[in-house]
Design an enzyme around this catalytic site. Structure first.
Site, PDB file in Angstrom:
ATOM      1  N   ARG A   1     -80.750   5.278  56.671  1.00 32.95           N
ATOM      2  CA  ARG A   1     -81.292   6.291  55.757  1.00 32.95           C
ATOM      3  C   ARG A   1     -80.346   6.568  54.592  1.00 32.95           C
ATOM      4  O   ARG A   1     -80.800   6.796  53.458  1.00 32.95           O
ATOM      5  CB  ARG A   1     -81.574   7.578  56.534  1.00 32.95           C
ATOM      6  CG  ARG A   1     -82.258   8.651  55.701  1.00 32.95           C
ATOM      7  CD  ARG A   1     -82.874   9.713  56.585  1.00 32.95           C
ATOM      8  NE  ARG A   1     -83.614  10.706  55.808  1.00 32.95           N
ATOM      9  CZ  ARG A   1     -83.253  11.986  55.700  1.00 32.95           C
ATOM     10  NH1 ARG A   1     -82.163  12.414  56.306  1.00 32.95           N
ATOM     11  NH2 ARG A   1     -83.974  12.818  54.992  1.00 32.95           N
TER      12      ARG A   1
ATOM     13  N   ASP B   1     -79.471   6.363  48.846  1.00 28.86           N
ATOM     14  CA  ASP B   1     -78.640   5.891  47.736  1.00 28.86           C
ATOM     15  C   ASP B   1     -79.512   5.146  46.723  1.00 28.86           C
ATOM     16  O   ASP B   1     -79.533   5.468  45.537  1.00 28.86           O
ATOM     17  CB  ASP B   1     -77.527   4.972  48.265  1.00 28.86           C
ATOM     18  CG  ASP B   1     -76.557   4.547  47.176  1.00 28.86           C
ATOM     19  OD1 ASP B   1     -76.375   5.319  46.205  1.00 28.86           O
ATOM     20  OD2 ASP B   1     -75.970   3.450  47.280  1.00 28.86           O
TER      21      ASP B   1
ATOM     22  N   VAL C   1     -82.259   6.816  44.332  1.00 30.35           N
ATOM     23  CA  VAL C   1     -81.782   7.769  43.321  1.00 30.35           C
ATOM     24  C   VAL C   1     -80.910   6.991  42.331  1.00 30.35           C
ATOM     25  O   VAL C   1     -79.753   6.697  42.623  1.00 30.35           O
ATOM     26  CB  VAL C   1     -81.014   8.932  43.978  1.00 30.35           C
ATOM     27  CG1 VAL C   1     -80.538   9.923  42.935  1.00 30.35           C
ATOM     28  CG2 VAL C   1     -81.898   9.624  45.012  1.00 30.35           C
TER      29      VAL C   1
ATOM     30  N   GLY D   1     -80.248   4.076  41.716  1.00 25.72           N
ATOM     31  CA  GLY D   1     -80.044   2.692  42.148  1.00 25.72           C
ATOM     32  C   GLY D   1     -79.013   2.663  43.262  1.00 25.72           C
ATOM     33  O   GLY D   1     -78.435   3.696  43.616  1.00 25.72           O
TER      34      GLY D   1
ATOM     35  N   ASP E   1     -75.876   2.485  44.148  1.00 25.55           N
ATOM     36  CA  ASP E   1     -74.604   2.591  43.428  1.00 25.55           C
ATOM     37  C   ASP E   1     -73.620   3.524  44.127  1.00 25.55           C
ATOM     38  O   ASP E   1     -72.659   3.993  43.516  1.00 25.55           O
ATOM     39  CB  ASP E   1     -74.862   3.109  42.001  1.00 25.55           C
ATOM     40  CG  ASP E   1     -75.559   4.460  42.001  1.00 25.55           C
ATOM     41  OD1 ASP E   1     -75.806   5.015  43.100  1.00 25.55           O
ATOM     42  OD2 ASP E   1     -75.856   4.976  40.902  1.00 25.55           O
TER      43      ASP E   1
ATOM     44  N   SER F   1     -73.941   6.526  44.846  1.00 31.77           N
ATOM     45  CA  SER F   1     -73.927   7.898  44.311  1.00 31.77           C
ATOM     46  C   SER F   1     -74.116   8.939  45.415  1.00 31.77           C
ATOM     47  O   SER F   1     -73.578  10.041  45.333  1.00 31.77           O
ATOM     48  CB  SER F   1     -75.006   8.073  43.240  1.00 31.77           C
ATOM     49  OG  SER F   1     -76.282   7.772  43.763  1.00 31.77           O
TER      50      SER F   1
ATOM     51  N   HIS G   1     -88.916   4.463  60.307  1.00 35.60           N
ATOM     52  CA  HIS G   1     -89.089   5.630  61.178  1.00 35.60           C
ATOM     53  C   HIS G   1     -89.362   5.223  62.626  1.00 35.60           C
ATOM     54  O   HIS G   1     -89.856   6.016  63.408  1.00 35.60           O
ATOM     55  CB  HIS G   1     -90.191   6.546  60.638  1.00 35.60           C
ATOM     56  CG  HIS G   1     -89.773   7.321  59.423  1.00 35.60           C
ATOM     57  ND1 HIS G   1     -90.598   8.200  58.749  1.00 35.60           N
ATOM     58  CD2 HIS G   1     -88.582   7.358  58.753  1.00 35.60           C
ATOM     59  CE1 HIS G   1     -89.949   8.734  57.723  1.00 35.60           C
ATOM     60  NE2 HIS G   1     -88.721   8.238  57.690  1.00 35.60           N
TER      61      HIS G   1
ATOM     62  N   THR H   1     -90.037   4.390  71.800  1.00 34.24           N
ATOM     63  CA  THR H   1     -88.705   3.783  71.974  1.00 34.24           C
ATOM     64  C   THR H   1     -87.789   4.364  70.891  1.00 34.24           C
ATOM     65  O   THR H   1     -87.534   3.721  69.872  1.00 34.24           O
ATOM     66  CB  THR H   1     -88.768   2.240  71.834  1.00 34.24           C
ATOM     67  OG1 THR H   1     -89.425   1.922  70.582  1.00 34.24           O
ATOM     68  CG2 THR H   1     -89.554   1.596  72.965  1.00 34.24           C
TER      69      THR H   1
ATOM     70  N   ASP I   1     -87.866  -1.490  66.522  1.00 39.65           N
ATOM     71  CA  ASP I   1     -88.970  -2.362  66.928  1.00 39.65           C
ATOM     72  C   ASP I   1     -90.221  -1.953  66.147  1.00 39.65           C
ATOM     73  O   ASP I   1     -90.120  -1.198  65.190  1.00 39.65           O
ATOM     74  CB  ASP I   1     -89.167  -2.263  68.450  1.00 39.65           C
ATOM     75  CG  ASP I   1     -89.385  -0.805  68.891  1.00 39.65           C
ATOM     76  OD1 ASP I   1     -89.714   0.051  68.040  1.00 39.65           O
ATOM     77  OD2 ASP I   1     -89.214  -0.526  70.091  1.00 39.65           O
TER      78      ASP I   1
HETATM   79  C1  HEM Z   1     -92.215   6.890  53.177  1.00 41.01           C
HETATM   80  C2  HEM Z   1     -91.653   8.012  52.809  1.00 41.01           C
HETATM   81  C3  HEM Z   1     -90.569   8.687  53.599  1.00 41.01           C
HETATM   82  C4  HEM Z   1     -90.523  10.023  53.879  1.00 41.01           C
HETATM   83  C5  HEM Z   1     -91.523  11.070  53.445  1.00 41.01           C
HETATM   84  C6  HEM Z   1     -89.349  10.237  54.689  1.00 41.01           C
HETATM   85  C7  HEM Z   1     -88.931  11.476  55.161  1.00 41.01           C
HETATM   86  C8  HEM Z   1     -87.954  11.659  56.120  1.00 41.01           C
HETATM   87  C9  HEM Z   1     -87.571  12.922  56.676  1.00 41.01           C
HETATM   88  C10 HEM Z   1     -88.146  14.285  56.261  1.00 41.01           C
HETATM   89  C11 HEM Z   1     -86.640  12.697  57.653  1.00 41.01           C
HETATM   90  C12 HEM Z   1     -85.971  13.736  58.555  1.00 41.01           C
HETATM   91  C13 HEM Z   1     -84.910  14.501  57.811  1.00 41.01           C
HETATM   92  C14 HEM Z   1     -84.389  15.691  58.603  1.00 41.01           C
HETATM   93  O1  HEM Z   1     -84.995  16.107  59.589  1.00 41.01           O
HETATM   94  O2  HEM Z   1     -83.339  16.232  58.210  1.00 41.01           O
HETATM   95  C15 HEM Z   1     -86.439  11.276  57.708  1.00 41.01           C
HETATM   96  C16 HEM Z   1     -85.591  10.629  58.580  1.00 41.01           C
HETATM   97  C17 HEM Z   1     -85.323   9.281  58.531  1.00 41.01           C
HETATM   98  N1  HEM Z   1     -85.768   8.403  57.561  1.00 41.01           N
HETATM   99 FE1  HEM Z   1     -87.266   8.710  56.270  1.00 41.01          FE
HETATM  100  N2  HEM Z   1     -88.725   9.042  54.890  1.00 41.01           N
HETATM  101  C18 HEM Z   1     -89.420   8.078  54.225  1.00 41.01           C
HETATM  102  C19 HEM Z   1     -89.079   6.738  54.120  1.00 41.01           C
HETATM  103  C20 HEM Z   1     -87.970   6.179  54.702  1.00 41.01           C
HETATM  104  C21 HEM Z   1     -87.449   4.865  54.409  1.00 41.01           C
HETATM  105  C22 HEM Z   1     -88.032   3.904  53.368  1.00 41.01           C
HETATM  106  C23 HEM Z   1     -86.374   4.680  55.212  1.00 41.01           C
HETATM  107  C24 HEM Z   1     -85.428   3.509  55.299  1.00 41.01           C
HETATM  108  C25 HEM Z   1     -85.695   2.303  54.861  1.00 41.01           C
HETATM  109  C26 HEM Z   1     -86.231   5.866  56.022  1.00 41.01           C
HETATM  110  C27 HEM Z   1     -85.333   6.045  57.036  1.00 41.01           C
HETATM  111  C28 HEM Z   1     -85.233   7.179  57.824  1.00 41.01           C
HETATM  112  C29 HEM Z   1     -84.449   7.244  59.047  1.00 41.01           C
HETATM  113  C30 HEM Z   1     -83.776   6.059  59.714  1.00 41.01           C
HETATM  114  C31 HEM Z   1     -84.497   8.568  59.484  1.00 41.01           C
HETATM  115  C32 HEM Z   1     -83.764   9.163  60.700  1.00 41.01           C
HETATM  116  C33 HEM Z   1     -82.329   9.439  60.303  1.00 41.01           C
HETATM  117  C34 HEM Z   1     -81.438  10.021  61.404  1.00 41.01           C
HETATM  118  O3  HEM Z   1     -81.809  10.076  62.562  1.00 41.01           O
HETATM  119  O4  HEM Z   1     -80.308  10.417  61.046  1.00 41.01           O
HETATM  120  N3  HEM Z   1     -87.204   6.768  55.657  1.00 41.01           N
HETATM  121  N4  HEM Z   1     -87.224  10.673  56.746  1.00 41.01           N
END
Ligand code: HEM
Ligand SMILES: *[C@@H]1O[C@H](CO)[C@@H](O)[C@H](O)[C@H]1NC(C)=O
Ligand SMILES: *[C@@H]1O[C@H](CO)[C@@H](O)[C@H](O)[C@H]1NC(C)=O
Length: 320
Positions: free
Chosen positions: A63, A68, A71, A73, A75, A77, A194, A242, A247
């Protein structure tokens, strides 16, 4: 009158290509092969160690890279700390009290600074750490183009506007990704991130209590740790099946109406992306292959190269 002989011409062509090379350098997987040959191994070791300590860290590192790249690019930031005279991105709404893994990046950076000082950028560390995280927890590996440099600026405003929020509908999600050059298919692919990691109750509370396209067993289980009022920072798993593996179970969740966020369930809600969710839910190999390919594209968003930016000594601050 100036007369150029052949070797003058060769020299100027060489000079020209050298200068062009510096100014418009391309990313390359072999970028550190001579300047810091151990770089990739150090990153992999530290990511593996961090995941051994806490599986969730793999999700957190992936994440960080996403936040990074979306926002301005890729980089680095997102790694800059706020100071009395500098506002970074860590206090933007999607990031504050949410992003994790900064200490893992610091550890990698300090090892690389002692091995090859001033060579490996924080932006590249984030990119490789994201790949290793996915790979160690069950996803594919991929070849990471390298040579990004680090920014000397950051933008809290752009972090607030350009990072998608969990209450978006499908057209909102599509717009946020289109702004970064991704089509709807790539949105569905990248959302598979996710499939691991956790989120705070505040972001899925309304969904589990008020929405109708939600699996009642799934909602009931989450409600135990996410009350209607309070408990906003309590955690729930993004993938109920899981939770720590990379996966395709995220797409199975969506078919069961067990997407954690409103935005997740938007990808399987009777609309145009249902088919792709179905395909990924039955074909983990296709999902993992598409994910790897789309991650390379995300990692290539507006990198700083050549003479732009700098190689930070500490990922948290601009070089003095
Ligand atoms: C499609 C639109 C997306 C939305 C609306 C979104 C939103 C969110 C939100 C709200 C959280 C939880 C933050 C919190 O509870 O503090 C989250 C967690 C996460 N997001 Fe997304 N996300 C999106 C796309 C992505 C993408 C593209 C990636 C990576 C390629 C990603 C990777 C993750 C990961 C791995 C977590 C869990 C992080 C952790 O456990 O520390 N997300 N996301
Ligand atoms: C999606 O959300 C936007 C902004 O909240 C709204 O204007 C739009 O009508 C919604 N679209 C659909 C198809 O629900
Ligand atoms: C459910 O929706 C109502 C009406 O919009 C709102 O007042 C309430 O806060 C929502 N409940 C939760 C737990 O979000």
């Amino acid at each position: 009158m100036a007369v150029y002989n052949f070797s003058d011409l060769k020299l100027s062509l060489w000079l020209l290509s050298f200068l062009v090379g510096i100014v418009s350098a391309q990313l390359s997987p072999t970028f550190y092969d001579t300047s810091c040959p151990g770089a990739l191994k150090v990153i992999r070791e530290e990511v593996a160690a961090a995941i051994r300590k806490e599986k969730r860290m793999g999700a957190s590192l992936l994440r960080l890279h996403f936040h990074d790249c979306f926002v301005i690019g890729c980089d680095g930031s997102v790694l800059l700390d706020d100071t009395p005279t500098f506002t970074g991105e860590k206090t933007a709404f999607p990031n504050v009290n949410s992003l994790r893994g900064f200490d893992v990046i610091d550890k990698i950076k300090s090892r690389l600074e002692s091995e090859c000082p001033g060579i490996v950028s924080c932006a590249d560390i984030l990119t490789v750490a994201a790949k290793d995280s996915v790979n160690i927890l069950g996803g594919n590996g991929w070849v990471v183009p390298l040579g990004r440099r680090d920014s000397t600026t950051a933008s809290r405003d752009i972090a607030n506007t350009d990072l998608p929020g969990p209450n978006l509908n499908l057209s909102g999600l599509a717009a946020a990704f289109s702004k970064k050059g991704f089509n709807v298919e790539e949105l569905v692919t990248l959302s598979g991130a996710h499939t691991f990691g956790q989120a705070r109750c505040r972001f899925f509370k309304n969904r589990i209590y008020n929405e109708s396209n939600v699996n009642p067993i799934f909602a009931a289980r989450l409600k135990r740790n996410c009350p209607p009022t309070g408990g906003d920072d309590n955690l729930g798993n993004l993938d109920a099946l899981t939770p720590t593996a990379f996966d395709n179970a995220y797409y199975v969740d969506l078919k069961l109406k067990a997407g954690l966020f409103h935005s997740d369930q938007q990808l399987f809600n009777g609309g145009p992306t249902d088919h792709q969710v179905f395909v990924y839910s039955v074909n983990p190999f296709k999902f993992k292959k598409d994910f790897a390919k789309t991650m390379v594209k995300m990692g290539n968003l507006s990198p700083l190269t050549g003479l732009n930016g700098q190689i930070r000594t500490s990922c948290r601050s601009i070089n003095p």
